[in-house]
Every structure is written in C-alpha cells, then in structure tokens.
Design a protein around this motif. Structure first.
Motif, PDB file in Angstrom:
ATOM      1  N   PHE A  51     -27.689  37.368  20.107  1.00  0.00           N
ATOM      2  CA  PHE A  51     -27.683  36.436  18.205  1.00  0.00           C
ATOM      3  C   PHE A  51     -27.546  34.984  19.152  1.00  0.00           C
ATOM      4  N   PHE A  52     -26.409  34.525  19.859  1.00  0.00           N
ATOM      5  CA  PHE A  52     -26.071  33.369  20.253  1.00  0.00           C
ATOM      6  C   PHE A  52     -27.788  32.885  20.553  1.00  0.00           C
ATOM      7  N   LEU A  53     -28.465  33.390  21.619  1.00  0.00           N
ATOM      8  CA  LEU A  53     -29.937  33.059  22.133  1.00  0.00           C
ATOM      9  C   LEU A  53     -30.955  32.753  21.217  1.00  0.00           C
ATOM     10  N   SER A  99     -25.675  18.187  20.719  1.00  0.00           N
ATOM     11  CA  SER A  99     -24.120  17.876  20.959  1.00  0.00           C
ATOM     12  C   SER A  99     -24.522  19.521  20.080  1.00  0.00           C
ATOM     13  N   THR A 100     -24.276  20.124  19.360  1.00  0.00           N
ATOM     14  CA  THR A 100     -25.066  21.309  18.998  1.00  0.00           C
ATOM     15  C   THR A 100     -24.684  22.388  19.837  1.00  0.00           C
ATOM     16  N   GLU A 101     -26.739  22.041  20.591  1.00  0.00           N
ATOM     17  CA  GLU A 101     -26.133  23.448  21.839  1.00  0.00           C
ATOM     18  C   GLU A 101     -25.152  23.036  22.869  1.00  0.00           C
ATOM     19  N   CYS A 102     -24.962  21.608  22.992  1.00  0.00           N
ATOM     20  CA  CYS A 102     -23.272  21.725  24.257  1.00  0.00           C
ATOM     21  C   CYS A 102     -22.283  22.422  23.688  1.00  0.00           C
ATOM     22  N   PHE A 103     -22.427  23.216  22.166  1.00  0.00           N
ATOM     23  CA  PHE A 103     -21.011  23.677  21.526  1.00  0.00           C
ATOM     24  C   PHE A 103     -21.694  25.187  22.068  1.00  0.00           C
ATOM     25  N   LEU A 136     -21.189  28.908  13.492  1.00  0.00           N
ATOM     26  CA  LEU A 136     -21.494  28.718  12.459  1.00  0.00           C
ATOM     27  C   LEU A 136     -20.731  26.911  13.140  1.00  0.00           C
ATOM     28  N   SER A 137     -19.422  27.376  13.919  1.00  0.00           N
ATOM     29  CA  SER A 137     -18.920  26.572  13.733  1.00  0.00           C
ATOM     30  C   SER A 137     -19.785  25.469  14.868  1.00  0.00           C
ATOM     31  N   SER A 138     -20.820  25.536  15.902  1.00  0.00           N
ATOM     32  CA  SER A 138     -20.833  25.070  16.612  1.00  0.00           C
ATOM     33  C   SER A 138     -22.087  24.119  16.170  1.00  0.00           C
ATOM     34  N   TRP A 139     -22.608  24.465  14.897  1.00  0.00           N
ATOM     35  CA  TRP A 139     -23.591  24.630  14.345  1.00  0.00           C
ATOM     36  C   TRP A 139     -23.136  22.688  13.224  1.00  0.00           C
ATOM     37  N   ALA A 145     -19.936  16.301  14.540  1.00  0.00           N
ATOM     38  CA  ALA A 145     -19.350  15.533  15.903  1.00  0.00           C
ATOM     39  C   ALA A 145     -20.018  14.166  15.697  1.00  0.00           C
ATOM     40  N   ILE A 146     -21.592  13.914  15.327  1.00  0.00           N
ATOM     41  CA  ILE A 146     -22.205  12.385  15.112  1.00  0.00           C
ATOM     42  C   ILE A 146     -22.605  11.666  13.791  1.00  0.00           C
TER      43      ILE A 146
END
Length: 291
Positions: A51-53, A99-103, A136-139, A145-146
């Motif tokens: 799912f994360f992938l 930034s989303t990719e980092c999270f 969802l939190s990552s997105w 953040a930006i």
C-alpha cells in the motif's frame, strides 16, 4: 517571465538529451503505473508494505511529470519561458512531492521495523486504519511543510536578469536572481530541510539500526537472508534519495553551484523515479510472481 536555459549546447546535443528524457519518462510512468496496477489486482499484495509502495509509485509519476515535459520543451527551444506564477507553482509542487517522499520512505522503514522486529504482532500493530493514517499524514505533512517556503519565495522581488540556468524552477535559481533580501527564504529553506529531510532520515536510520540488530540475532542463514531481502530494496531507494536530497537542500546557504545543482536535480527528478519500480520489482519475489 523567466527564461530557462536547460542544457546549453549544439542542436544535436540537446536532441540527444530530449530522446533520453523522453524514454526515461515513458519507462517511469509505465513502471510505476504497473506497480499500482499489480498491487490493486493481486490480493496477495494487499498488505501495508505494498500500500505504501503504491503511494510512492503514484507520487513518482507526478513528481517526474512536473519536470520532464517542460524540460523537453526547454531543450527543444519551443517552451523556454515560464511565468513567475507558474514558476512558483512548479517549485511548490516539486518540493511538496519531495517532502512527501521523505515522509513516505520513513513510514516504509517503520513498517519494515515492525514486520522484522515484531512479526507475530505485525498485523495488529500495522493495521489498515493505521496504514491509511500514516500515508495521509505523509501527503498532508509534505504539502503543508512547503506552503510557507513557497509563500516567502513568491514575495521576492526580481529586477535584474531573468535567465535561469536550469531546466526547472528551484529555490537556488530564484534566490540567485532576486534583488531583495533573500535571508528569510534561505533560513526557511534550511529549517524546513532539517525538519523534513533530516528528521525523516533519522527515523529511517533508527528503524534500520533496530532491523539490522534483529536480523543478526536470527539463528539460521536462510532466515537472515529472507529478512534482509524484504528490506534491501527499500534501503537502496532510501540511500539514493536522501544522498541527493541532502546535497541539494540541507545547507546553511542556498548559493550553491547552479551547474552542480542541475546535475543532481536531473538524478533526483528524472533518474530516481525510474529506478524505484525496477529496484522493488527485481529484488522482490512477491512482485515478480504477481507480474
């Protein structure tokens, strides 16, 4: 308007770059879309890891789409200009997706930590509700953040040269052309980089320290190999992504070599999204079986 230089050179040199960029873009979209389709169609891939992938693959499609089509227009000479508002919009989306990719990568490392270190409790610890919340939190975190950085950049004044030595709009290029005080933007860039890149990298490193420690305690060589194989693909992607991202953004001053930034940005925005699906597919038996 700004004028994007891209990769200056002869017509043949630029056309060769266009062909390479176009091929990479097509392969990136096909590769990442295939992973999303595989995860959706194969019931044995309906797990938090995949799912994360699939979230990462979806992100990579848009990340490279925000760069390559415009870069091709710049190199062909058909679309070298970019308005200030579109420049800020491109900068905002690229940095937000980055930034989303980092999270997401740190969330994937935490998921592997739970799977390796708590295998019997994994399904109850990392359930579908928590998986959706983390994604969802990552997105949301990546885009929020930006927002401040994009706002501060939009307030800069430009009254001199309008030529950007790049194929996209990035922070360093805007700061190099601005004739107003750039200190607030440089400070915001540095602080946000620390929060987003360094903090997520620390979470990833700590997760892998526990993972490696747990793997080394496994008695059988087959068990150690199987445990490490589930993490090696993600570890490869993490190393490539964080290495190039830290070079670009985690620095006190944004006045870096723009030519060097261009090379690293090419790797970060064009090559890395292509590598991800191949790394995960070639190193993962479940994905190869589903394919």
């Amino acid at each position: 308007e700004f004028i994007l230089l891209g990769f200056p050179g002869t017509w043949q040199f630029r056309v060769s770059f266009v062909v390479v960029f176009a091929l990479i873009y097509i392969l990136t979209v096909i590769g990442n879309a295939s992973i999303i389709a595989l995860v959706w169609r194969s019931s044995n891939l309906h797990t938090p890891m995949y799912f994360f992938l699939s979230n990462l693959s979806f992100l990579e499609i848009w990340y490279t789409t925000g760069v390559v089509p415009k870069a091709i227009g710049v190199m062909l000479g058909t679309s070298q200009t970019i308005s200030f508002s579109v420049c800020i919009l491109q900068l905002f989306f690229l940095l937000s997706l980055g930034s989303t990719e980092c999270f997401l990568l740190s969330v994937m490392a935490y998921d592997r930590y739970l799977a390796i270190c708590y295998p019997l409790r994994y399904s109850s610890l990392m359930n579908s509700v928590l998986s959706v919340r983390l994604a969802l939190s990552s997105w949301l975190g990546g885009f929020l953040a930006i927002s401040l950085l994009a706002f501060l950049t939009s307030r800069l004044t430009f009254c001199g040269p309008d030529v950007i030595n790049h194929f996209l709009c990035d922070i360093d290029s805007c700061l190099a052309l601005s004739c107003s005080d750039t200190w607030p933007v440089e400070l915001a860039t540095f602080l946000i980089s620390l929060i987003v890149v360094v903090a997520s990298c620390v979470v990833t490193l700590v997760s892998y320290m526990y993972i490696i420690s747990s793997i080394l305690r496994i008695q059988s060589a087959h068990g150690r190999k199987k445990a490490f194989s589930t993490c090696s693909a993600h570890l490869s992607v993490v190393t490539i992504w964080y290495g190039s991202t830290m070079f670009l953004y985690v620095k006190p001053s944004a006045q870096n070599s723009l030519d060097m930034n261009k090379i690293v940005n090419t790797f970060n925005t064009v090559v890395t999204p292509l590598l991800n699906p191949f790394i995960y597919t070639l190193r993962n038996k479940e994905v190869k079986l589903a394919l």
